[in-house]
Motif scaffolding. Structure first.
Motif, PDB file in Angstrom:
ATOM      1  N   ASP A 173       0.848  -1.188   0.000  1.00  0.00           N
ATOM      2  CA  ASP A 173       0.000   0.000   0.000  1.00  0.00           C
ATOM      3  C   ASP A 173       0.894   1.252   0.000  1.00  0.00           C
ATOM      4  N   HIS A 174       1.188   1.760  -1.183  1.00  0.00           N
ATOM      5  CA  HIS A 174       2.093   2.904  -1.295  1.00  0.00           C
ATOM      6  C   HIS A 174       1.505   4.176  -0.690  1.00  0.00           C
ATOM      7  N   GLN A 175       0.202   4.346  -0.771  1.00  0.00           N
ATOM      8  CA  GLN A 175      -0.431   5.544  -0.219  1.00  0.00           C
ATOM      9  C   GLN A 175      -0.250   5.594   1.289  1.00  0.00           C
ATOM     10  N   ALA A 176      -0.416   4.427   1.937  1.00  0.00           N
ATOM     11  CA  ALA A 176      -0.271   4.398   3.397  1.00  0.00           C
ATOM     12  C   ALA A 176       1.164   4.708   3.802  1.00  0.00           C
ATOM     13  N   ILE A 177       2.114   4.163   3.026  1.00  0.00           N
ATOM     14  CA  ILE A 177       3.525   4.427   3.348  1.00  0.00           C
ATOM     15  C   ILE A 177       3.836   5.909   3.216  1.00  0.00           C
ATOM     16  N   PHE A 178       3.321   6.546   2.136  1.00  0.00           N
ATOM     17  CA  PHE A 178       3.595   7.976   1.931  1.00  0.00           C
ATOM     18  C   PHE A 178       3.007   8.815   3.060  1.00  0.00           C
ATOM     19  N   GLN A 179       1.797   8.465   3.498  1.00  0.00           N
ATOM     20  CA  GLN A 179       1.194   9.224   4.588  1.00  0.00           C
ATOM     21  C   GLN A 179       2.010   9.090   5.868  1.00  0.00           C
ATOM     22  N   LYS A 180       2.606   7.918   6.032  1.00  0.00           N
ATOM     23  CA  LYS A 180       3.382   7.697   7.255  1.00  0.00           C
ATOM     24  C   LYS A 180       4.701   8.506   7.268  1.00  0.00           C
ATOM     25  N   ILE A 181       5.336   8.615   6.089  1.00  0.00           N
ATOM     26  CA  ILE A 181       6.646   9.309   6.078  1.00  0.00           C
ATOM     27  C   ILE A 181       6.525  10.783   5.676  1.00  0.00           C
ATOM     28  N   ARG A 182       5.314  11.235   5.408  1.00  0.00           N
ATOM     29  CA  ARG A 182       5.151  12.605   4.906  1.00  0.00           C
ATOM     30  C   ARG A 182       5.636  13.643   5.896  1.00  0.00           C
ATOM     31  N   THR A 183       5.223  13.548   7.140  1.00  0.00           N
ATOM     32  CA  THR A 183       5.599  14.572   8.136  1.00  0.00           C
ATOM     33  C   THR A 183       7.104  14.583   8.413  1.00  0.00           C
ATOM     34  N   PRO A 184       7.716  13.404   8.689  1.00  0.00           N
ATOM     35  CA  PRO A 184       9.183  13.447   8.878  1.00  0.00           C
ATOM     36  C   PRO A 184       9.931  13.986   7.658  1.00  0.00           C
ATOM     37  N   LEU A 185       9.413  13.660   6.449  1.00  0.00           N
ATOM     38  CA  LEU A 185      10.085  14.138   5.238  1.00  0.00           C
ATOM     39  C   LEU A 185      10.004  15.652   5.133  1.00  0.00           C
ATOM     40  N   LEU A 186       8.825  16.197   5.470  1.00  0.00           N
ATOM     41  CA  LEU A 186       8.682  17.654   5.431  1.00  0.00           C
ATOM     42  C   LEU A 186       9.611  18.336   6.449  1.00  0.00           C
ATOM     43  N   VAL A 187       9.753  17.692   7.614  1.00  0.00           N
ATOM     44  CA  VAL A 187      10.653  18.255   8.638  1.00  0.00           C
ATOM     45  C   VAL A 187      12.102  18.284   8.127  1.00  0.00           C
ATOM     46  N   VAL A 188      12.513  17.161   7.513  1.00  0.00           N
ATOM     47  CA  VAL A 188      13.894  17.107   6.992  1.00  0.00           C
ATOM     48  C   VAL A 188      14.109  18.156   5.908  1.00  0.00           C
TER      49      VAL A 188
END
Length: 476
Positions: free
Chosen positions: A189-204
């Protein structure tokens, strides 16, 4: 070649004096300063007098040390005053000069002990240029070395993976039916993975953006050297000397390159002081000369090294002269005399070796024995000199006869007394000569002879050969 400006200073103020020299020479003024221009072994008084005679301005770097070194400085200032050279006092400390120096420097004074030093340096240069009828330029900041460049970054080498050797051959045909079935792969489930890493990625990404902006701002706003500071550092770095770094630090106490200047200044001081300590420990003229050749431009221990060179050179010349004399005598006594006086010289080992190789032999030696003979002689003559000459000849003949009787040879003869006097019968002979002259010689007096007598005493040397048997030294 004569220099336009003579810089006078106390030995402890040579750093400040070299700063003054650097500024004046940057304005095209040629300067004479003892720490640089006094030749090794040269006489300070004579060299200073020659430099002052050709100078057009005399600058005295004044402090409390100047009053302590009054005698030499007063002589130099007095010579400049007598020659009509303008005298300028550059006061680097709030100290009053003594009455003598105040009299010589009554016209031009610059108080340089109140910051900033740049202003006073410019005032001094402009004053001298004005006295010489010239205009000055920009007084550079006095600094030292070019800053070291950034280190070269080396990229990492790519890693290569080597294939294992001896791979087995693959079959020509493969029966796909005989292969085992593959397990069922789970659905991702690529959508679920993206939602999970979205916030940390934005922080980085935010951190990276802020960091990039900060780095760019630092590069743009970081401290830079002022143009004057940078030019002074470039000038001093090319000179690469203690006076250059000290001048930079005087000109820019808070300069951009101050840390580097202090580091290099400390390095030079340590190196020069270590080299001078080695020269002093060696104590030879060659050691002092080598130090002066390598470090005279650093302005540290130069005067003491010049004095040490002069003393060592004079001592070594005396030692070599004494050893040459011992070599001429070729006797134990001659070598021993040299060792007693110069037992620590470089020739002492050679003298000891030669003396140890000496041997004694008994030889028959013929020498001359001298005896002084005192004799006197008298004679008469027509004049005093003629009578005395005959008397000396008579006395010498008597001495010669006595010396020959003893199988000797007559040496030097000297007259110890000479007493010319008139002959008692001279008056009668002169009267008779006058009478006969008037009768037979047309009125002129005839010389009857024997008018004078002279007594002479001499001392003559008689040399007689004497043969004796004695022990003599045979030395290499």
């Amino acid at each position: 070649m004569t220099q336009e400006v003579y810089i006078c200073y106390a030995p402890r103020d040579k750093t400040a004096a070299n700063a003054v020299r650097a500024v004046l020479e940057s304005q095209g003024l040629s300067c004479w300063i003892a720490s640089r221009d006094l030749a090794a072994g040269a006489d300070l008084a004579g060299a200073a007098a020659a430099a002052i005679n050709g100078a057009k301005a005399f600058v005295l770097v004044f402090s409390a040390n100047t009053n302590a070194a009054e005698d030499q400085i007063v002589r130099e200032a007095g010579l400049a005053n007598n020659r009509g050279v303008p005298l300028i006092g550059f006061r680097i400390a709030d100290v009053a000069p003594n009455d003598t120096l105040k009299h010589f420097l009554k016209t031009h004074w610059i108080d340089a002990f109140v910051p900033p030093l740049d202003t006073h340096m410019r005032e001094l240069a402009d004053l001298i240029l004005g006295l010489l009828g010239r205009r000055g330029g920009i007084v550079p900041a006095l600094k030292a070395f070019v800053p070291a460049g950034a280190p070269v970054l080396k990229g990492a080498a790519a890693l290569a993976k080597a294939l294992p050797a001896g791979l087995s051959d693959l079959p020509a045909k493969i029966d796909l039916k005989k292969l085992p079935a593959l397990p069922q792969m789970p659905v991702i489930d690529h959508q679920a993975i993206f939602q999970k890493i979205r916030t940390p990625l934005l922080v980085v990404l935010g951190v990276l953006v802020v960091g990039g902006v900060a780095a760019g701002g630092w590069l743009f706003l970081r401290p830079h050297a002022a143009p004057e500071d940078d030019r002074a550092w470039q000038t001093a770095s090319r000179t690469d000397s203690v006076p250059a770094y000290q001048t930079y630090l005087h000109q820019f106490p808070q300069g951009y390159y101050g840390s580097e200047a202090n580091t290099r200044l400390a390095k030079w001081k340590t190196e020069v002081e270590s080299a001078f300590a080695k020269a002093k420990a060696t104590g030879t003229a060659a050691a002092y000369h080598g130090f002066l050749d390598s470090y005279s431009r650093q302005g540290i221990d130069v005067s003491e090294a010049q004095q040490g060179f002069a003393a060592a050179d004079q001592r070594e010349k005396a030692e070599h002269t004494a050893f040459a004399l011992a070599l001429q005598t070729k006797t134990k006594a001659g070598y021993q005399s040299f060792l007693d006086q110069y037992g620590t010289s470089t020739d002492a080992a050679d003298a000891s070796k030669r003396m140890a190789a000496c041997r004694s032999e008994t030889r028959t030696v013929t020498s001359n024995q001298e005896q002084t003979l005192a004799r006197s002689g008298t004679a008469a003559g027509a004049s005093g000199p003629q009578a005395c000459s005959s008397a000396r000849a008579n006395a010498t003949s008597a001495a010669q006869s006595q010396c020959s009787e003893g199988r000797g040879n007559l040496g030097g003869v000297r007259v110890t007394s000479e007493d010319p006097e008139n002959d008692p019968s001279a008056g009668g002979r002169r009267a008779l000569g006058s009478l006969l002259g008037s009768i037979f010689n047309s009125g002129r007096s005839m010389n009857m002879g024997g008018n004078y007598r002279c007594k002479v005493e001499i001392a003559a040397t008689c040399r007689k050969p004497v043969t004796a048997t004695r022990a003599v030294d045979i030395c290499p």
